[in-house]
Every structure is written in structure tokens, then in C-alpha cells.
Write an enzyme that holds these catalytic residues in place. Sequence first.
Site, mmCIF file in Angstrom:
data_model
loop_
_atom_site.group_PDB
_atom_site.id
_atom_site.type_symbol
_atom_site.label_atom_id
_atom_site.label_comp_id
_atom_site.label_asym_id
_atom_site.label_seq_id
_atom_site.Cartn_x
_atom_site.Cartn_y
_atom_site.Cartn_z
ATOM 1 C CG ASN A 7 -1.504 -13.146 2.046
ATOM 2 O OD1 ASN A 7 -2.535 -13.443 2.647
ATOM 3 N ND2 ASN A 7 -1.173 -11.898 1.776
ATOM 4 C CE LYS A 14 -2.450 -10.965 -3.092
ATOM 5 N NZ LYS A 14 -2.715 -10.050 -1.996
ATOM 6 N NE ARG A 91 -1.463 -10.435 5.812
ATOM 7 C CZ ARG A 91 -2.503 -9.807 5.298
ATOM 8 N NH1 ARG A 91 -3.047 -10.231 4.183
ATOM 9 N NH2 ARG A 91 -2.992 -8.751 5.895
ATOM 10 C CG HIS A 180 -1.496 -2.669 7.478
ATOM 11 N ND1 HIS A 180 -2.276 -1.543 7.387
ATOM 12 C CD2 HIS A 180 -1.856 -3.451 6.443
ATOM 13 C CE1 HIS A 180 -3.067 -1.633 6.338
ATOM 14 N NE2 HIS A 180 -2.844 -2.787 5.754
ATOM 15 C CG HIS A 208 0.874 -0.164 5.202
ATOM 16 N ND1 HIS A 208 1.786 -1.164 4.946
ATOM 17 C CD2 HIS A 208 -0.184 -0.406 4.395
ATOM 18 C CE1 HIS A 208 1.294 -1.966 4.014
ATOM 19 N NE2 HIS A 208 0.098 -1.525 3.676
ATOM 20 C CG ASN A 211 -5.885 -1.377 -2.587
ATOM 21 O OD1 ASN A 211 -6.223 -0.344 -3.171
ATOM 22 N ND2 ASN A 211 -5.380 -2.414 -3.207
ATOM 23 N N GLY A 212 -5.650 -0.928 1.878
ATOM 24 C CA GLY A 212 -5.905 -0.733 3.304
ATOM 25 C C GLY A 212 -4.822 0.206 3.783
ATOM 26 N NE ARG A 241 -10.819 -2.702 5.216
ATOM 27 C CZ ARG A 241 -9.555 -3.124 5.134
ATOM 28 N NH1 ARG A 241 -8.565 -2.352 5.533
ATOM 29 N NH2 ARG A 241 -9.295 -4.323 4.684
ATOM 30 C CG ASP A 283 -5.868 2.303 -8.354
ATOM 31 O OD1 ASP A 283 -5.103 3.286 -8.481
ATOM 32 O OD2 ASP A 283 -5.492 1.125 -8.461
ATOM 33 C CG MET A 284 -3.980 7.904 -4.581
ATOM 34 S SD MET A 284 -5.312 9.012 -4.058
ATOM 35 C CE MET A 284 -5.019 9.151 -2.307
ATOM 36 N NE ARG A 285 -2.239 2.873 -9.735
ATOM 37 C CZ ARG A 285 -1.775 1.643 -9.718
ATOM 38 N NH1 ARG A 285 -0.636 1.373 -10.281
ATOM 39 N NH2 ARG A 285 -2.451 0.677 -9.162
ATOM 40 C CD GLU A 334 5.995 0.689 -1.229
ATOM 41 O OE1 GLU A 334 6.093 0.239 -2.385
ATOM 42 O OE2 GLU A 334 5.683 -0.028 -0.258
ATOM 43 C CD GLU A 385 2.557 -6.429 4.479
ATOM 44 O OE1 GLU A 385 2.400 -6.101 3.285
ATOM 45 O OE2 GLU A 385 1.641 -6.397 5.315
HETATM 46 P P1 ADP Z 1 -2.573 -3.509 -1.005
HETATM 47 O O1 ADP Z 1 -3.048 -2.885 0.256
HETATM 48 O O2 ADP Z 1 -3.652 -4.188 -1.781
HETATM 49 O O3 ADP Z 1 -1.285 -4.292 -0.884
HETATM 50 P P2 ADP Z 1 -0.908 -1.565 -2.373
HETATM 51 O O4 ADP Z 1 0.036 -1.372 -1.231
HETATM 52 O O5 ADP Z 1 -0.396 -2.230 -3.593
HETATM 53 O O6 ADP Z 1 -2.244 -2.254 -1.920
HETATM 54 O O7 ADP Z 1 -1.453 -0.108 -2.765
HETATM 55 C C1 ADP Z 1 -2.410 0.081 -3.729
HETATM 56 C C2 ADP Z 1 -2.650 1.574 -3.877
HETATM 57 O O8 ADP Z 1 -1.438 2.198 -4.290
HETATM 58 C C3 ADP Z 1 -3.704 1.920 -4.912
HETATM 59 O O9 ADP Z 1 -4.563 2.929 -4.412
HETATM 60 C C4 ADP Z 1 -2.872 2.471 -6.041
HETATM 61 O O10 ADP Z 1 -3.553 3.428 -6.782
HETATM 62 C C5 ADP Z 1 -1.750 3.134 -5.284
HETATM 63 N N1 ADP Z 1 -0.635 3.427 -6.172
HETATM 64 C C6 ADP Z 1 0.218 2.567 -6.749
HETATM 65 N N2 ADP Z 1 1.079 3.247 -7.554
HETATM 66 C C7 ADP Z 1 0.735 4.560 -7.464
HETATM 67 C C8 ADP Z 1 1.224 5.768 -8.034
HETATM 68 N N3 ADP Z 1 2.252 5.759 -8.866
HETATM 69 N N4 ADP Z 1 0.615 6.928 -7.706
HETATM 70 C C9 ADP Z 1 -0.444 6.936 -6.864
HETATM 71 N N5 ADP Z 1 -0.940 5.851 -6.282
HETATM 72 C C10 ADP Z 1 -0.352 4.682 -6.574
#
Ligand code: ADP
Length: 401
Positions: A7, A14, A91, A180, A208, A211-212, A241, A283-285, A334, A385
Site C-alpha cells: 500500500n 505499508k 492497493r 473503501h 466503515h 480516520n476516513g 475531512r 482522533d476519536m479517542r 470496531e 483490506e
Molecule cells: P485508518 O482510516 O487510518 O485506517 P482506523 O480504521 O485505524 O484508521 O481508525 C482510526 C480511528 O479509530 C481513530 O479516530 C481512532 O481514535 C479510532 N479508534 C481506535 N480505537 C478506538 C477506541 N477504542 N475507541 C474509540 N475510537 C477508537
Amino acid sequence: MKILVLNCGSSSIKYQLFDMTDQSVIAKGGIEKLGMKGSFLKHTKANGEKVLFEGEILDHKSGIEYVLGVLTSKKHGCLNSLDELDAVGHRVVHGGERFNSSVYITDEVIHEMEKCIDLAPLHNPPNLKGIYAMQELVPGIAQVGVFDTAFHQTMDPHVYMYGIPHTLYTKYGIRRYGFHGTSHRYVSKRACEILGVDYEKQKIVTCHLGNGASLAAIKEGRSFDTSMGFTPVEGLVMGTRSGDIDLGAVLYIMEKEQIGIKSATALFNKHSGLLGITGVSSDMRDVEAAAKIGNEKAAMAIKMYSYRVRKYIGAYAAAMEGIDVLVFTGGIGENSFTTRRRVCRGLEFLGVELDKEKNESTVGIEKVINKDGKPIKVVVVPTNEELVIAIDTQKIIAEKN
Ligand code: ADP
């Protein structure tokens, strides 16, 4: 059969090396800051041991050469020589209207891929660089391209066209493509396997949320609609975005801020979404943590995020005349049970109801999380993926031989 999945991004590469006898990952890793100061390669061996290589990695060709060197090194590698490598799966972000499935890469296919550069000027060139590099470094190696857009090529014209003069479609290919696709295809099929239902007979909405982020409506095994469009900026509120926005607002902002195309592209792709709304993080966390300690913008961003997802689910229920299966994937889908709860709250009228305990105990694993007996099955499926790319590559190579 050993398959390397690549990728290649603009500043990253990657990789995952699969042993297809049992679909196991025997090595994986990535290069970051490619072409910049401080570039490095992080490599993970099959036993989980991690190795870091620092050094200047100037371009994709030298990056891939580095990766191949590590994969065949006595100390850290898992291949005796490159002869053990059977194929490479790449990819590729944009396949335009030319590619509706994965393809065996020939010179003619490369030529067609080059024609798609215009549609994804930031993404397709590094994908192609990876293909050229493999041609040079391992002459004659079988290569397969797997496109983010391909799965959505089944959308009908009334779904993918924009309400703009038709000549813009014929001249420049302006239409909705969706992205995606590899993830939506994988998780929708996997959810049906888990549920033991016939994929071809379901109406599925896949969320899905990474991040995206994008949703897809999948009817009877075909992508029927999806939330991303001509570019990945359309649709949901994402990490950086904006998602859907009145284009009148875009033009107004450009005028008021006196910014051109480049700055506007950065504004809506890199500085918007969760990051732009909160000023805290993409970042959602981090956003959830900020909301917990009373950050009002973070709390609003979270509400906006799940509201937009819920709105699309409702739209797709109308578009497909119902939903049988709702799937969550991507880092947020997830792992964040609170996001799943917020998205599903209010969808009871459709037949969506989560089992509280099942939802809250599901982090990064496959699980059915709806209340027993509810009409809409809700399933969490971690996306993979790379595995899909490896499987497609294996299948296409087998058909070729
Ligand atoms: P990418 O699109 O770069 O592949 P990912 O699918 O890894 O991204 O998703 C990244 C997002 O998932 C980030 O916003 C991250 O905060 C969120 N995330 C990962 N683990 C958790 C969690 N336990 N609780 C909430 N959000 C999470």
C-alpha cells in the site's frame, strides 16, 4: 504461495507478507516519512518481534528495495530469496470507470491506470510507483491491482451522477465513484457468513468508520450507493475531512478568506472534521476524552459524527426499501461501542436495537450485537483490506495460470 501486499502512499509504504497456505501474515511493516528527513522502516516479524531501521529512504523504489532486503535478510527476514515470492498485490485508490474488479497488471493495464491519475492526483501516482518499482526490482513478478473504487462500479447512473451539466461528466468524468470498496466488500460478505445468510439476498449497510469514513448500501451483493463521491471528502464527518457541506459555503469561504484551490483542498481535507470542529484532535479517542472532561465542542463533534452516520443509514433504508444487516467496521466502528450506541439510538423504528451487554463487550472482534429477535442484525466485523488484496491476487494468478 507467498504474496506481498503493498500500500504505497505519497510518504509511506505499508506492507504485509502472506503465506496463503493458511492466509497467515508472516511479516509486516511500513516505511514512514518517505523522501523526508528522519524516514524509518518498522518491521514486525511473524513472532511479533519488532525491528526499527532508521535511515534516509529517498523514494518508493529505494523504499521497496529496503523492504525486500529486510524480508530476505538472514537476521530478520522470512524468505530465503525473492524467488520464494509468488506475487504482489497493490492497493490502488482510483480505478475510474475502467476497473470494476481487481486485475492482473500488464503494460496495457498500467497504461489504463495512468489515465486514472487525473482523478486521484495525490493517491494514484504513489500506487503506480510501487508497481514500477516491483517491475524493476523483481522483473517478471506477477502483480495484481486492487482498487478502492471497483466495488462501487455497480452503482446505477441515477445514483452516481451529480446534478450538474452532463458535459462535465463526459469531459472530465465528474461523477460519484466511492472509496473503501475493498473494506465494504469484505465486511459485508463476512457479516453474512457470520449470520449464515445468503449474501445475494440481503440489504446491507456497512459503516466503515476510521480516520476516513464512509457508508455503503449493498443490495443483493452489489454496491447500490455509498457516501463518498468524486473524491473521499463527500459524506460523513471524518477525522480531518468535512464530509457533506453546501458548496455555496465552500465558495463563500474561498472568497472571504481569499484562498485558492490548494488551500481550500487542504482546509476541507486536512483541517476539518473532528479536528476542525474541536481544535483538539482528529482522533476519536482524544475527542471522547475531551468530551468527558467537559469540552463542549468535543461533545458536539461526537453528536455531529453519529448524527451524520444515522442520517445516512436512514437514507439507505429508504433507497434500498429496507435493511436486513447493519455492519460496523474501521477503528471507530470496531472499537467505540459508544459511537455504535449513539448511531443506533433512534433507529428502533426501523428495527435496529442493540444488546447493551453485547455491544459494550465488543472491542475489535467479530460479533453480532443486536438484541435477539430484532429484524435488523447488527454485526461488528474488523476490516482486513490486506487479506482481501492477498486473496484477490491469489485468485487472479490462479485464473491466469
Ligand atoms: P485508518 O482510516 O487510518 O485506517 P482506523 O480504521 O485505524 O484508521 O481508525 C482510526 C480511528 O479509530 C481513530 O479516530 C481512532 O481514535 C479510532 N479508534 C481506535 N480505537 C478506538 C477506541 N477504542 N475507541 C474509540 N475510537 C477508537
